[in-house]
Design a protein around this motif. Structure first.
Motif, PDB file in Angstrom:
ATOM      1  N   ALA A 165       0.830  -1.210   0.000  1.00 51.45           N
ATOM      2  CA  ALA A 165       0.000   0.000   0.000  1.00 51.45           C
ATOM      3  C   ALA A 165       0.864   1.259   0.000  1.00 51.45           C
ATOM      4  N   LEU A 166       2.094   1.149   0.515  1.00 50.26           N
ATOM      5  CA  LEU A 166       2.996   2.305   0.551  1.00 50.26           C
ATOM      6  C   LEU A 166       3.811   2.419  -0.730  1.00 50.26           C
ATOM      7  N   VAL A 167       4.308   1.286  -1.222  1.00 48.30           N
ATOM      8  CA  VAL A 167       5.115   1.273  -2.447  1.00 48.30           C
ATOM      9  C   VAL A 167       4.557   0.180  -3.350  1.00 48.30           C
ATOM     10  N   ASP A 168       3.667   0.570  -4.252  1.00 45.87           N
ATOM     11  CA  ASP A 168       3.054  -0.411  -5.148  1.00 45.87           C
ATOM     12  C   ASP A 168       3.962  -0.687  -6.350  1.00 45.87           C
ATOM     13  N   ASN A 169       3.867  -1.877  -6.870  1.00 53.21           N
ATOM     14  CA  ASN A 169       4.521  -2.262  -8.127  1.00 53.21           C
ATOM     15  C   ASN A 169       5.980  -1.803  -8.236  1.00 53.21           C
ATOM     16  N   PRO A 170       6.855  -2.255  -7.351  1.00 49.68           N
ATOM     17  CA  PRO A 170       8.265  -1.841  -7.456  1.00 49.68           C
ATOM     18  C   PRO A 170       8.905  -2.264  -8.772  1.00 49.68           C
ATOM     19  N   ASP A 171       8.431  -3.379  -9.356  1.00 50.34           N
ATOM     20  CA  ASP A 171       8.981  -3.808 -10.641  1.00 50.34           C
ATOM     21  C   ASP A 171       8.726  -2.776 -11.721  1.00 50.34           C
ATOM     22  N   GLN A 172       7.514  -2.192 -11.724  1.00 51.38           N
ATOM     23  CA  GLN A 172       7.187  -1.163 -12.711  1.00 51.38           C
ATOM     24  C   GLN A 172       8.012   0.099 -12.482  1.00 51.38           C
ATOM     25  N   ARG A 173       8.243   0.444 -11.232  1.00 51.20           N
ATOM     26  CA  ARG A 173       9.025   1.644 -10.927  1.00 51.20           C
ATOM     27  C   ARG A 173      10.449   1.500 -11.453  1.00 51.20           C
ATOM     28  N   ILE A 174      11.026   0.306 -11.295  1.00 49.75           N
ATOM     29  CA  ILE A 174      12.404   0.096 -11.747  1.00 49.75           C
ATOM     30  C   ILE A 174      12.467  -0.031 -13.259  1.00 49.75           C
ATOM     31  N   GLN A 175      11.527  -0.759 -13.846  1.00 52.01           N
ATOM     32  CA  GLN A 175      11.601  -1.043 -15.283  1.00 52.01           C
ATOM     33  C   GLN A 175      11.065   0.105 -16.138  1.00 52.01           C
TER      34      GLN A 175
END
Length: 514
Positions: free
Chosen positions: A48-58
């Motif tokens: 809920a705090l940091v959604d979809n970290p994979d999308q943020r990096i990619q």
């Protein structure tokens, strides 16, 4: 020709710099995201705090680096031109001309900021919604068989359509807001000519020297003045026209920045609890016996919602003395292992975990209920995790797999070697293998790495009773001590101690008689 060369060079350099910048930022995020501090785990627990970290990096990093280089090129170029044309306008027209242009674009910047602010938030939200939409589609792919068995196509489709409508609604709102900003920047661009003529007229009417000019001289002066003023207003307009790109950049950058801020906050949290973290690979306890390999001392811990798991737990694990942990469903058996592993932090007064064994190969290894199985060769499924992932690995097809092939046969996985590539067979194993096959492969991985102590979290839950007995027999034969979380009464014969949790913080450690 020179313009073509300079344009092509500018295009190449801007893209090349953005690629290099993306590489540095992505490697930095990977180094921190997959560090020993396990930010990847904590982000999955705080989605809920940091959604979809994979999308943020990619995706977001790629958008940020390209957008940042583009905007910086525009800003640097425009600022240089503004500096040159400011001097030129002040010298040719007078200070009043420069002042009018600066005041005009100051108010333009205020309106621009007001129009950009909602776009930044909408861009951030759009990336989040698109990430959720893509993630749910990925879950359909991984859970395809379960959906097919239960006939859940309609409900799954309805849930996907809800995600899609939310993303579409946000995108529609973003388009309208972006259109207002584009309309304003277009209006500013078209108003430059009017501003230039107004300043030229003011200059001519307020300077007596122009009263002696002929009509031809006045026309030439007006052309010259508007040209100089147009250079300054055009430079400011270039900055204004970068506003739509800057608003999208700000939305993407805020997502990357939020991820870095979360990791910084976890760094601070980790520093607070570093003294309470499980001490693996340390000197043994002063009172430790020769056979002791792990000690849990006065451990008191709770579930996230506050319910007590254990209170003042004292447990000594000796080599060759295997412990099974049992208790009611939901009492916190897996959560207890999370505290022992250090995934969840203990406070200073909540006890400690001490082991002279290091974590990893040859020391203490943890096996979860659902193993990490990935795309790649069959050999890599067993050698994971390697101590040095960058080191070249000899193919077992050429070197021979030693006892691993025997383990494959013993655990009924020999058919995986029947392909023409043998150990080099490359497949998406997480899609191909059942949970039971994955658990058996995970046991082979464990035995291959030869830990002194294995902590097993229901890692045989998908196996038959007979296959489970084979697993424990292999662990015993390979002289691997183990602590098991298991429900079946049949596992008791492979253990010497039983740690029973009551689900209310109480516990009891008893000897198991043959």
């Amino acid at each position: 020709g020179l313009d073509c060369v300079m344009g092509g060079l500018n295009f190449f350099l801007s893209l090349y710099i953005s690629v290099r910048l993306r590489k540095r930022l992505t490697v930095l995020l990977h180094d921190r995201y997959l560090s020993y501090k396990q930010f990847y785990y904590h982000m999955s627990q705080h989605s809920a705090l940091v959604d979809n970290p994979d999308q943020r990096i990619q995706n977001d990093v790629a958008q940020v680096t390209v957008g940042l280089v583009t905007v910086l090129c525009i800003i640097v170029s425009a600022m240089l031109q503004i500096g040159v044309y400011t001097c030129y306008v002040t010298y040719t027209v007078g200070w009043h001309g420069t002042l009018i242009v600066y005041v005009y674009y100051f108010f333009t910047a205020l309106v621009n900021k007001a129009l950009m602010s909602p776009i930044v938030a909408l861009t951030y939200n759009q990336d989040r919604l698109e990430g959720n939409f893509r993630f749910h589609h990925a879950r359909v792919r991984t859970g395809a068989e379960s959906i097919a068995f239960t006939g859940g196509e309609e409900e799954t489709k309805a849930a996907l359509n809800v995600d899609f409508r939310q993303a579409l609604h946000n995108q529609t709102t973003q388009i309208f807001k972006q259109s207002y900003l584009n309309l304003f920047t277009g209006f500013i661009g078209n108003g430059n000519a009017m501003l230039g003529y107004a300043i030229a007229a003011l200059t001519i009417f307020t300077h007596p020297s122009y009263s002696k000019y002929t009509a031809a001289d006045l026309a030439e002066s007006i052309t010259q003045l508007t040209s100089v003023i147009g250079g300054l207003t055009g430079s400011f307009t270039a900055l204004v026209n970068a506003a739509p790109l800057a608003s999208s950049l700000a939305g993407n950058a805020s997502r990357v920045g939020q991820m870095l801020e979360f990791m910084d906050a976890m760094d601070s949290e980790h520093a607070k609890h570093v003294r309470q973290a499980p001490a693996f690979g340390t000197q043994p306890h002063p009172q430790a016996g020769k056979a002791e390999i792990m000690r849990v001392e006065e451990l008191s811990c709770r579930l996230p919602h506050g319910r007590q798991i254990v209170s003042h737990l004292n447990l000594i694990i000796n080599k060759g003395v295997n412990v099974v942990i049992q208790g009611p469903s939901g009492c916190g058996k897996t959560s207890l292992l999370r505290y022992i592993r250090g995934l969840w932090h203990l406070k200073a007064d909540e006890g400690r975990v001490i082991s002279q064994l290091h974590l990893g190969i040859g020391g203490v290894m943890f096996l979860p209920q659902r193993p990490y199985v990935f795309g790649g060769t069959l050999q890599r499924q067993i050698t994971y995790p390697r101590e040095d992932p960058s080191a070249p690995e000899l193919s077992w097809e050429d070197e021979g797999a030693g006892p691993v092939a025997g383990l494959m046969e013993a655990l009924d996985l020999g058919h995986l070697l029947m392909g023409h590539d043998g150990w080099n067979t490359t497949k998406q194993w997480h899609d191909l293998l059942s949970l039971g096959e994955q658990q058996r492969l995970n046991i082979i991985r464990l035995i291959h790495h030869r830990p002194a102590l294995a902590i097993l979290d229901e890692c045989t839950s998908a196996l038959s009773t007979d296959m489970e007995a084979t697993v424990y027999k292999l662990l015993t034969e390979n002289k691997i001590s183990f602590v098991s979380v298991a429900h079946r009464p049949s596992v008791l014969e492979w253990h010497q101690q039983l740690l029973l949790l009551d689900g209310k913080g109480g516990w009891e450690l008893t000897e198991i008689t043959p």
